[in-house]
Design a protein around this motif. Structure first.
Motif, PDB file in Angstrom:
ATOM      1  N   LYS A 102      -8.437  18.432  -5.836  1.00 20.32           N
ATOM      2  CA  LYS A 102      -7.658  18.422  -6.973  1.00 20.32           C
ATOM      3  C   LYS A 102      -6.284  17.715  -7.635  1.00 20.32           C
ATOM      4  O   LYS A 102      -6.618  17.188  -8.158  1.00 20.32           O
ATOM      5  CB  LYS A 102      -6.972  20.080  -7.503  1.00 20.32           C
ATOM      6  CG  LYS A 102      -7.773  20.569  -8.347  1.00 20.32           C
ATOM      7  CD  LYS A 102      -6.979  21.950  -8.099  1.00 20.32           C
ATOM      8  CE  LYS A 102      -6.048  22.376  -7.828  1.00 20.32           C
ATOM      9  NZ  LYS A 102      -6.021  24.167  -7.545  1.00 20.32           N
ATOM     10  N   THR A 103      -5.948  17.226  -6.960  1.00 18.42           N
ATOM     11  CA  THR A 103      -5.056  16.335  -7.405  1.00 18.42           C
ATOM     12  C   THR A 103      -5.128  14.166  -7.427  1.00 18.42           C
ATOM     13  O   THR A 103      -4.564  14.086  -8.374  1.00 18.42           O
ATOM     14  CB  THR A 103      -2.814  16.652  -6.495  1.00 18.42           C
ATOM     15  OG1 THR A 103      -3.125  17.677  -6.117  1.00 18.42           O
ATOM     16  CG2 THR A 103      -2.732  15.580  -6.781  1.00 18.42           C
ATOM     17  N   PHE A 104      -6.075  14.205  -6.334  1.00 21.87           N
ATOM     18  CA  PHE A 104      -5.915  12.961  -6.642  1.00 21.87           C
ATOM     19  C   PHE A 104      -7.378  12.496  -6.013  1.00 21.87           C
ATOM     20  O   PHE A 104      -7.501  11.406  -6.510  1.00 21.87           O
ATOM     21  CB  PHE A 104      -5.279  12.295  -4.441  1.00 21.87           C
ATOM     22  CG  PHE A 104      -3.457  12.503  -4.567  1.00 21.87           C
ATOM     23  CD1 PHE A 104      -2.939  12.143  -4.864  1.00 21.87           C
ATOM     24  CD2 PHE A 104      -3.829  13.569  -3.730  1.00 21.87           C
ATOM     25  CE1 PHE A 104      -1.825  11.757  -4.626  1.00 21.87           C
ATOM     26  CE2 PHE A 104      -2.780  13.571  -3.481  1.00 21.87           C
ATOM     27  CZ  PHE A 104      -1.493  13.342  -3.310  1.00 21.87           C
ATOM     28  N   LEU A 110       3.554  14.809  -5.413  1.00 21.49           N
ATOM     29  CA  LEU A 110       3.388  13.101  -5.742  1.00 21.49           C
ATOM     30  C   LEU A 110       1.703  13.160  -7.202  1.00 21.49           C
ATOM     31  O   LEU A 110       1.031  14.322  -7.224  1.00 21.49           O
ATOM     32  CB  LEU A 110       2.115  13.164  -4.922  1.00 21.49           C
ATOM     33  CG  LEU A 110       3.138  12.784  -3.731  1.00 21.49           C
ATOM     34  CD1 LEU A 110       2.347  12.189  -2.222  1.00 21.49           C
ATOM     35  CD2 LEU A 110       4.537  11.544  -3.604  1.00 21.49           C
ATOM     36  N   LYS A 111       1.615  11.852  -7.647  1.00 16.76           N
ATOM     37  CA  LYS A 111       0.992  11.547  -8.761  1.00 16.76           C
ATOM     38  C   LYS A 111      -0.193  11.101  -8.169  1.00 16.76           C
ATOM     39  O   LYS A 111       0.168  10.041  -7.531  1.00 16.76           O
ATOM     40  CB  LYS A 111       1.474  10.830 -10.129  1.00 16.76           C
ATOM     41  CG  LYS A 111       2.533  12.208 -10.699  1.00 16.76           C
ATOM     42  CD  LYS A 111       2.050  12.301 -12.115  1.00 16.76           C
ATOM     43  CE  LYS A 111       3.032  13.226 -12.402  1.00 16.76           C
ATOM     44  NZ  LYS A 111       3.922  14.388 -11.998  1.00 16.76           N
ATOM     45  N   PRO A 112      -1.233  11.607  -8.639  1.00 17.86           N
ATOM     46  CA  PRO A 112      -2.701  10.011  -7.744  1.00 17.86           C
ATOM     47  C   PRO A 112      -2.253   8.520  -8.270  1.00 17.86           C
ATOM     48  O   PRO A 112      -2.533   7.505  -7.614  1.00 17.86           O
ATOM     49  CB  PRO A 112      -3.787  10.652  -8.784  1.00 17.86           C
ATOM     50  CG  PRO A 112      -3.456  11.250  -9.482  1.00 17.86           C
ATOM     51  CD  PRO A 112      -1.925  11.941  -9.339  1.00 17.86           C
ATOM     52  N   ALA A 113      -1.296   8.071  -9.422  1.00 16.24           N
ATOM     53  CA  ALA A 113      -1.260   6.685  -9.908  1.00 16.24           C
ATOM     54  C   ALA A 113      -0.185   5.989  -8.775  1.00 16.24           C
ATOM     55  O   ALA A 113       0.891   6.835  -8.295  1.00 16.24           O
ATOM     56  CB  ALA A 113      -0.441   7.185 -11.415  1.00 16.24           C
ATOM     57  N   GLY A 114      -0.717   4.750  -7.955  1.00 14.29           N
ATOM     58  CA  GLY A 114      -0.326   4.427  -7.379  1.00 14.29           C
ATOM     59  C   GLY A 114      -0.730   4.465  -6.184  1.00 14.29           C
ATOM     60  O   GLY A 114      -0.060   3.817  -4.639  1.00 14.29           O
ATOM     61  N   VAL A 115      -1.076   5.973  -5.867  1.00  7.98           N
ATOM     62  CA  VAL A 115      -1.499   6.208  -4.173  1.00  7.98           C
ATOM     63  C   VAL A 115      -2.845   5.881  -3.883  1.00  7.98           C
ATOM     64  O   VAL A 115      -3.769   5.574  -4.547  1.00  7.98           O
ATOM     65  CB  VAL A 115      -1.192   7.945  -3.865  1.00  7.98           C
ATOM     66  CG1 VAL A 115      -2.621   8.277  -2.643  1.00  7.98           C
ATOM     67  CG2 VAL A 115      -0.048   8.066  -4.306  1.00  7.98           C
ATOM     68  N   ASP A 116      -3.316   4.652  -3.076  1.00 10.73           N
ATOM     69  CA  ASP A 116      -4.037   4.291  -2.278  1.00 10.73           C
ATOM     70  C   ASP A 116      -5.089   4.954  -1.738  1.00 10.73           C
ATOM     71  O   ASP A 116      -6.450   4.934  -2.179  1.00 10.73           O
ATOM     72  CB  ASP A 116      -4.033   2.959  -1.370  1.00 10.73           C
ATOM     73  CG  ASP A 116      -2.793   1.924  -2.093  1.00 10.73           C
ATOM     74  OD1 ASP A 116      -3.581   1.071  -3.504  1.00 10.73           O
ATOM     75  OD2 ASP A 116      -1.629   1.703  -1.943  1.00 10.73           O
ATOM     76  N   MET A 117      -4.669   5.852  -0.599  1.00  7.64           N
ATOM     77  CA  MET A 117      -5.300   6.592   0.164  1.00  7.64           C
ATOM     78  C   MET A 117      -4.618   8.054   0.546  1.00  7.64           C
ATOM     79  O   MET A 117      -3.307   7.751   0.805  1.00  7.64           O
ATOM     80  CB  MET A 117      -6.084   5.677   1.235  1.00  7.64           C
ATOM     81  CG  MET A 117      -7.166   6.847   1.972  1.00  7.64           C
ATOM     82  SD  MET A 117      -7.866   5.610   3.712  1.00  7.64           S
ATOM     83  CE  MET A 117      -6.485   6.893   5.236  1.00  7.64           C
ATOM     84  N   VAL A 118      -5.193   9.908   0.191  1.00  8.96           N
ATOM     85  CA  VAL A 118      -4.508  10.172   1.178  1.00  8.96           C
ATOM     86  C   VAL A 118      -5.530  10.307   1.789  1.00  8.96           C
ATOM     87  O   VAL A 118      -6.778  10.611   2.215  1.00  8.96           O
ATOM     88  CB  VAL A 118      -4.848  11.229  -0.505  1.00  8.96           C
ATOM     89  CG1 VAL A 118      -4.174  12.408   0.148  1.00  8.96           C
ATOM     90  CG2 VAL A 118      -4.227  10.866  -1.081  1.00  8.96           C
ATOM     91  N   PHE A 126       1.114  -1.325  -0.059  1.00 14.12           N
ATOM     92  CA  PHE A 126      -0.068   0.185   0.232  1.00 14.12           C
ATOM     93  C   PHE A 126       0.843   1.320  -0.064  1.00 14.12           C
ATOM     94  O   PHE A 126       1.782   1.715   0.066  1.00 14.12           O
ATOM     95  CB  PHE A 126      -1.359  -0.196   1.292  1.00 14.12           C
ATOM     96  CG  PHE A 126      -0.061   0.266   2.339  1.00 14.12           C
ATOM     97  CD1 PHE A 126       0.134   1.520   3.199  1.00 14.12           C
ATOM     98  CD2 PHE A 126      -0.576  -0.549   3.419  1.00 14.12           C
ATOM     99  CE1 PHE A 126       0.472   1.933   4.047  1.00 14.12           C
ATOM    100  CE2 PHE A 126       0.300  -1.071   4.405  1.00 14.12           C
ATOM    101  CZ  PHE A 126       0.581   0.271   5.148  1.00 14.12           C
ATOM    102  N   ARG A 127       0.434   2.662  -0.864  1.00 15.41           N
ATOM    103  CA  ARG A 127       1.040   4.013  -0.406  1.00 15.41           C
ATOM    104  C   ARG A 127      -0.449   4.509   0.292  1.00 15.41           C
ATOM    105  O   ARG A 127      -1.348   4.707  -0.407  1.00 15.41           O
ATOM    106  CB  ARG A 127       1.041   4.602  -1.923  1.00 15.41           C
ATOM    107  CG  ARG A 127       2.823   4.067  -2.157  1.00 15.41           C
ATOM    108  CD  ARG A 127       2.346   2.690  -3.206  1.00 15.41           C
ATOM    109  NE  ARG A 127       3.661   2.067  -3.674  1.00 15.41           N
ATOM    110  CZ  ARG A 127       4.798   1.624  -3.412  1.00 15.41           C
ATOM    111  NH1 ARG A 127       3.847   0.862  -1.618  1.00 15.41           N
ATOM    112  NH2 ARG A 127       5.551   0.978  -2.961  1.00 15.41           N
ATOM    113  N   LEU A 128      -0.001   5.027   1.460  1.00 19.23           N
ATOM    114  CA  LEU A 128      -1.275   5.571   2.213  1.00 19.23           C
ATOM    115  C   LEU A 128       0.026   7.268   2.275  1.00 19.23           C
ATOM    116  O   LEU A 128       1.013   7.260   3.111  1.00 19.23           O
ATOM    117  CB  LEU A 128      -0.786   5.193   3.279  1.00 19.23           C
ATOM    118  CG  LEU A 128      -1.868   6.048   4.540  1.00 19.23           C
ATOM    119  CD1 LEU A 128      -3.399   6.361   4.069  1.00 19.23           C
ATOM    120  CD2 LEU A 128      -1.446   5.809   5.703  1.00 19.23           C
TER     121      LEU A 128
END
Ligand SMILES: Nc1ncnc2c1ncn2[C@@H]1O[C@H](COP(=O)(O)OP(=O)(O)OP(=O)(O)O)[C@@H](O)[C@H]1O
Ligand SMILES: [Mg+2]
Length: 190
Positions: free
Chosen positions: A134-136, A84-92, A4-6
């Motif tokens: 806006k970003t994610f 950061l780019k949204p790709a690969g990010v699971d949750m913000v 995961f990427r939190l």
């Protein structure tokens, strides 16, 4: 299993690093501190009276590399939506904290009156949340109110949402609260 990427973001003083440390221990994940990556790799364009002026392009490249690691990662910092780019990010997780409590934290940190006011205004207006959305995108973003909670409670709430045991919520509105209390002048008059 997929790693995961939190992302944990939010205005200064809301409790990002304190919560991140607890989550990292509980889930055996690694912390990537955006500020440390910037400072350790000379991605600081210049120092200003308001803080560090970051070379966002360079920092984005550095973070993209770091995010390729085959590990569970918690990426922490108020700059997250800008580097950061949204790709690969699971949750913000956008941490929020009442401006009245932030004021106390900033007093302890000995922020100047101007720096404290700017940061409280930014929290009241929800800049971190807006920029994160806006970003994610709204599917990945959740808000967590740290006001009156212990760091352990906050960490538990974030873990539960990351593991999809609790829904992602947004909708914290300090502006309405401050306005109701008649404190607009206190926070916004210069
Ligand atoms: N529920 C909570 N979750 C996290 N921290 C909390 C909570 N309640 C109180 N705190 C306290 O808030 C203070 C600020 O926390 P912290 O330094 O983690 O903020 P931060 O968001 O990382 O700030 P910065 O952006 O300046 O690095 C700390 O003293 C911490 O113990
Ligand atoms: Mg911190």
């Amino acid at each position: 299993m997929k790693h995961f990427r939190l992302v944990i973001t939010g205005n200064p003083g809301v409790g990002k690093h304190t919560s991140a440390k607890i989550i990292a221990e509980k889930l055996d994940a690694e912390i990537i501190d955006i500020n440390k990556v910037a400072i350790g790799n000379n991605a600081i364009a210049k120092k200003t009276s308001k803080g560090l002026d970051v070379d966002t392009k360079k920092l984005s490249r550095l973070l993209a590399k770091a995010l390729a690691a085959k590990k569970d990662l918690i990426i922490v910092g108020h700059l997250a939506p800008y580097v950061l780019k949204p790709a690969g990010v699971d949750m913000v997780a956008v941490l929020r904290r009442s401006p009245y409590e932030l004021e106390k934290t900033f007093e302890k940190r000995k922020y100047t009156a101007e720096k404290s006011r700017e940061n409280m205004a930014s929290e009241i207006l929800g800049v971190s949340l807006y920029d994160s959305l806006k970003t994610f995108g709204k599917r990945k973003v959740a808000e967590f109110d740290t006001t009156g909670k212990t760091p352990e409670q906050t960490a538990g709430e974030i873990i539960s949402t990351l593991q999809k045991k609790s829904p992602k919520k947004t909708g914290i509105d300090w502006l309405a609260m401050v306005s109701e209390k008649g404190d607009m002048q206190k926070f916004f008059e210069y």
